[in-house]
Design an enzyme around this catalytic site. Structure first.
Site, PDB file in Angstrom:
ATOM      1  N   CYS A   1       8.654  -1.437   3.950  1.00 31.40           N
ATOM      2  CA  CYS A   1       7.501  -1.423   4.842  1.00 31.40           C
ATOM      3  C   CYS A   1       6.242  -1.533   3.994  1.00 31.40           C
ATOM      4  CB  CYS A   1       7.487  -0.130   5.656  1.00 31.40           C
ATOM      5  SG  CYS A   1       6.110  -0.058   6.790  1.00 31.40           S
ATOM      6  N   LEU A   2       5.661  -2.716   3.971  1.00 30.67           N
ATOM      7  CA  LEU A   2       4.484  -2.951   3.141  1.00 30.67           C
ATOM      8  C   LEU A   2       3.621  -3.982   3.867  1.00 30.67           C
ATOM      9  CD1 LEU A   2       3.199  -2.383   0.345  1.00 30.67           C
ATOM     10  CD2 LEU A   2       4.516  -4.281  -0.565  1.00 30.67           C
TER      11      LEU A   2
END
Lengths: 153, 459
Positions: free
Chosen positions: A90-91
């Site tokens: 998750c970026l």
């Protein structure tokens, strides 16, 4: 448009540069049979619970790259609030904050930075993020154990 | 899938899931091996130790080669699973997985006396192990040892290559994969490349080795294709048509999911997302496994039975009447017209392949088996032409070697490196890209400000 053989010049250029000027603590090697697929090794950053570990990732440049972000995934198991069991990350720059001016090297640097600074408020692995918020000391020690168990050479 | 996730999260559960996959996936289901790949993709990653433990529990080794002859289905599944794990765990774990016993088991299966499905998936597994370079070196050493000291003895893999056009479809797949592996992966001293000896006389249209997604395997004559990857791989042919009536045929080698049909240049190959021919508005495809016609990612059932290895799919494109007619072994379906809403010209023969699927194209270099009787038509091969260079399908390592030597100009666009950087974005004023890229952007890639206009240095 692309160079003869169907590989975009952008990818050729980045590959050449990654080889000529490698990023410290990160190795990115193109696959022997697929120039859009990179085998990546990221060293756990110093002073993080991942220190001493070597983490394998896969990076794939989709057809629309660089208009779309590369697809990156951890292949080594890791205890991190922003990385789930399947290794998905998750970026924001891999999603809505992607810009075609970013590159393979900047993406990998951001992932290394994410290891130094986990962000439990934007979780992907919910149970891990929960642990991180309830008892950070214990979560960090679990992360250290996992590094020892799964990411040691 | 959620339940699977839960069970397979800890070692005992994961081992149990793997063992039941080996026991329950049936031999005769054309999607069996692909299902193993799919399920494994959804399971949590195992540790290196767990994988090694699995191989120990399965008791693999030279001894198991004999058992594989009696328990074909179980051992085919073991080989499929080993291949998937080798791919998933590429790197140090894959090295640990390819122990001496696993290597001698897989290698031991590669002889004419083994059962063809076991040979096929042993070979595919070795190919996936070879994605890790240490393993590749190990396998190559093994094969070179088989060549003898003078490197002149024919190795079992070269004998299996002789099954290339065998009437038995599994043997034919073994032949295809043996040849592909020897040309692309396990390159042996004293063996001539297939592309150097293949007879290309009379072949004027082939599958385009520059217009194919990364993992599809093409035969040296460019008329047969196979996918062994987990992704949905696609290819277009070298010849494009915009008017007239055209026909080609496909020999079905495997009965699983393939989408074979017609596509324009606008159709995209999104192999990782699972989009192929028939999954956008510019293409239409026949799927004889799920018994569907695909167009614009929507499907409609058709009345044919499931296709079988050895069947012939006929594909007619009538651009005067705006009709596409599919036939299986000469039995025609009613005309389809939907694709012509969005695409009227510029069609290629095209196809997409799920894991472990294979078929052979005939663009007219050979006589057709079931030519359409109700109208006049042309074949691609009558009108296509290819230069000697275009007829060569280079092995992958040679093609990539050539690509890496391409020079890139310094003043080129910082996004695509294809054209000169002549564009200025408004209102932010940022530069460094070409007009093509500038028009694809809505916000500035450097400052993220919305773009209101694009000015070129060249008026």
């Amino acid at each position: 448009m692309s160079a003869p053989g169907g590989l975009p010049r952008r990818i050729i250029k980045e590959t050449q540069r990654l080889k000529a000027e490698p990023v410290p603590g990160i190795e990115a090697t193109p696959d022997e049979s697929n120039a859009r697929y990179f085998h990546v090794i990221v060293n756990g950053p110093k002073d993080s619970p991942y220190e001493g570990g070597t983490f394998k990732l896969e990076l794939f440049l989709p057809e629309e790259y660089p208009m779309l972000a590369p697809k990156v995934r951890f292949m080594t198991k890791i205890y991190h609030p922003n990385i789930d069991k399947l290794g998905r990350i998750c970026l924001d720059i891999l999603k809505e904050k992607w810009s075609p001016a970013l590159q393979i090297r900047t993406v990998l640097l951001s992932i290394q930075a994410l290891l130094s600074a986990p962000n439990p408020d934007d979780p992907l692995a919910n149970d891990v993020a929960e642990q991180w918020k309830i008892d950070e000391v214990r979560a960090i020690s679990t992360a250290r154990e996992w590094t020892e168990k799964f990411a040691r050479k | 899938m959620m339940a699977l996730h839960k069970i397979a999260d800890q070692e005992p559960g994961w081992l149990q899931v793997m063992k039941s996959l080996i026991n329950v996936i049936p031999m005769d289901d054309p999607l069996g091996p692909a299902v193993v790949t799919l399920l494994l993709e959804e399971c949590p990653l195992p540790t290196k130790e767990t994988c090694v433990r699995l191989c120990r529990d399965l008791g693999l080794g030279a001894e198991a080669v004999r058992r594989a002859k009696d328990r074909v289905c179980e051992h085919r599944n073991i080989c499929v699973l080993l291949g998937c794990l080798a791919e998933k765990m590429a790197g140090m774990s894959s090295v640990a997985l390819l122990s001496e016993s696993v290597l001698s088991y897989l290698m031991g299966n590669l002889t004419k006396d083994s059962r063809p499905p076991v040979i096929l998936f042993s070979l595919v597994a070795l190919e996936k192990f070879a994605q890790t370079s240490e393993n590749k070196t190990l396998i190559l050493k093994y094969l070179e040892a088989q060549q003898g000291k003078k490197k002149t003895r024919k190795i079992p893999l070269e004998i299996l290559e002789g099954w290339r056009y065998n009437d038995d479809s599994v043997k034919r797949q073994v032949g295809f994969c043996s040849q592909w592996t020897l040309d692309n992966l396990f390159v042996l001293p004293n063996r001539q490349y297939s592309h150097e000896k293949v007879d290309m006389d009379g072949i004027n249209v082939m599958l385009n080795s520059h217009d194919v997604s990364e993992y599809l395997k093409l035969s040296p004559n460019g008329l047969e294709a196979r996918c062994d990857a987990a992704s949905f791989e696609s290819v277009r042919c070298t010849f494009q048509v915009s008017s007239g009536v055209w026909y080609y045929e496909v020999l079905i080698v495997t009965a699983g999911v393939m989408q074979i049909g017609w596509a324009t240049k606008s159709s995209k190959f999104l192999n990782y997302e699972g989009y192929g021919i028939g999954d956008d508005e510019y293409s239409i495809a026949y799927d004889g496994c799920r018994k569907l016609i695909w167009c614009n990612a929507q499907s409609e059932p058709h009345s044919h039975d499931c296709w079988k290895p050895g069947d012939t799919l006929g594909l007619l494109l009538d651009l005067t009447k705006c009709e596409v007619i599919f036939s299986l072994n000469g039995s025609c379906l009613p005309p389809c017209t939907k694709v012509f809403k969005n695409a009227k010209s510029g069609f290629f023969a095209a196809s997409s392949f799920m894991s472990f699927q294979q078929c052979e194209f005939n663009f007219g270099a050979k006589p057709f088996k079931f030519p359409p009787r109700d109208r006049n038509f042309e074949s691609f091969n009558q009108f296509g032409s290819l230069t000697q260079d275009e007829k060569v399908i280079l092995p992958r390592h040679e093609r990539l070697q050539m690509l890496r030597q391409v020079q890139v100009q310094d003043d080129s666009c910082s996004l695509c490196f294809d054209s000169a950087a002549v564009a200025t974005l408004q209102p932010c004023g940022h530069r460094g890209m070409c007009m093509d890229c500038a028009y694809q952007l809505e916000i500035c890639p450097l400052c993220r400000e919305a773009i209101s206009g694009r000015i070129s240095d060249i008026s």
